[in-house]
Design an enzyme around this catalytic site. Structure first.
Site, PDB file in Angstrom:
ATOM      1  N   GLU A  67      -3.533  19.442 -51.571  1.00  0.00           N
ATOM      2  CA  GLU A  67      -2.692  20.614 -51.378  1.00  0.00           C
ATOM      3  C   GLU A  67      -2.877  21.270 -50.211  1.00  0.00           C
ATOM      4  OE1 GLU A  67       0.096  20.886 -53.566  1.00  0.00           O
ATOM      5  OE2 GLU A  67       0.883  22.219 -51.941  1.00  0.00           O
ATOM      6  N   GLU A  74       2.332  20.892 -43.433  1.00  0.00           N
ATOM      7  CA  GLU A  74       3.875  21.772 -43.317  1.00  0.00           C
ATOM      8  C   GLU A  74       3.879  22.843 -42.283  1.00  0.00           C
ATOM      9  OE1 GLU A  74       5.001  21.242 -48.159  1.00  0.00           O
ATOM     10  OE2 GLU A  74       4.615  23.150 -47.322  1.00  0.00           O
TER      11      GLU A  74
END
Ligand SMILES: Nc1ncnc2c1ncn2[C@@H]1O[C@H](COP(=O)(O)OP(=O)(O)OP(=O)(O)O)[C@@H](O)[C@H]1O
Length: 127
Positions: A67, A74
């Site tokens: 994550e 991102e």
């Protein structure tokens, strides 16, 4: 030596800053941490073995690491490609796919570990 230690301390500080940023900005990250707390609580409640603890801790580390990398990718994609670009989308989809693989692996291992404990528990309390 002092400079070396100061540099290592600064590196740790930046690493924790990154973890803090991921926790603050990513609802998925908070969900993973919440799940990890649940898994640790279940581990204590069922008294899992040392090997099972190692597997569970490994799974938690795997998912959180995936994550954090996903968030980093991102962020970089948003920086270099704020407008819609197929390659930017592909990079984000790939990163999200990695998190999915890590989470599915963790869920499978968690089920293999906890299912026998849950069945034994159900047998005791529900006959
Ligand atoms: N710049 C872009 N160009 C092309 N497609 C994009 C772009 N940004 C996002 N996408 C597409 O939209 C999807 C969702 O993007 P977004 O940035 O909202 O990620 P997310 O997975 O929803 O993030 P979060 O983990 O914060 O919820 C991406 O997986 C990708 O398919």
């Amino acid at each position: 030596m002092r400079t070396y230690l100061k540099k290592r301390y600064t590196s740790f500080k930046y690493a924790f800053k990154g973890l803090h940023a991921a926790l603050r900005s990513e609802p998925h990250m908070r969900l993973h941490v919440l799940s990890a707390v649940g898994v640790v609580a279940a581990g204590f409640a069922f008294g899992v073995s040392l090997t099972e603890w190692c597997l569970l801790i490994g799974c938690i580390g795997l998912v959180v690491t995936a994550e954090v990398f996903n968030t980093a990718i991102e962020t970089v994609v948003n920086l270099v490609s704020p407008t819609y670009r197929p390659l930017a989308g592909k990079a984000k989809d790939l990163a999200a796919g990695a998190v999915l693989v890590a989470a599915a692996t963790a869920a499978l291992i968690g089920t293999i570990i906890f299912l026998p404990y849950l069945l034994a528990f159900a047998k005791i309390y529900f006959g």
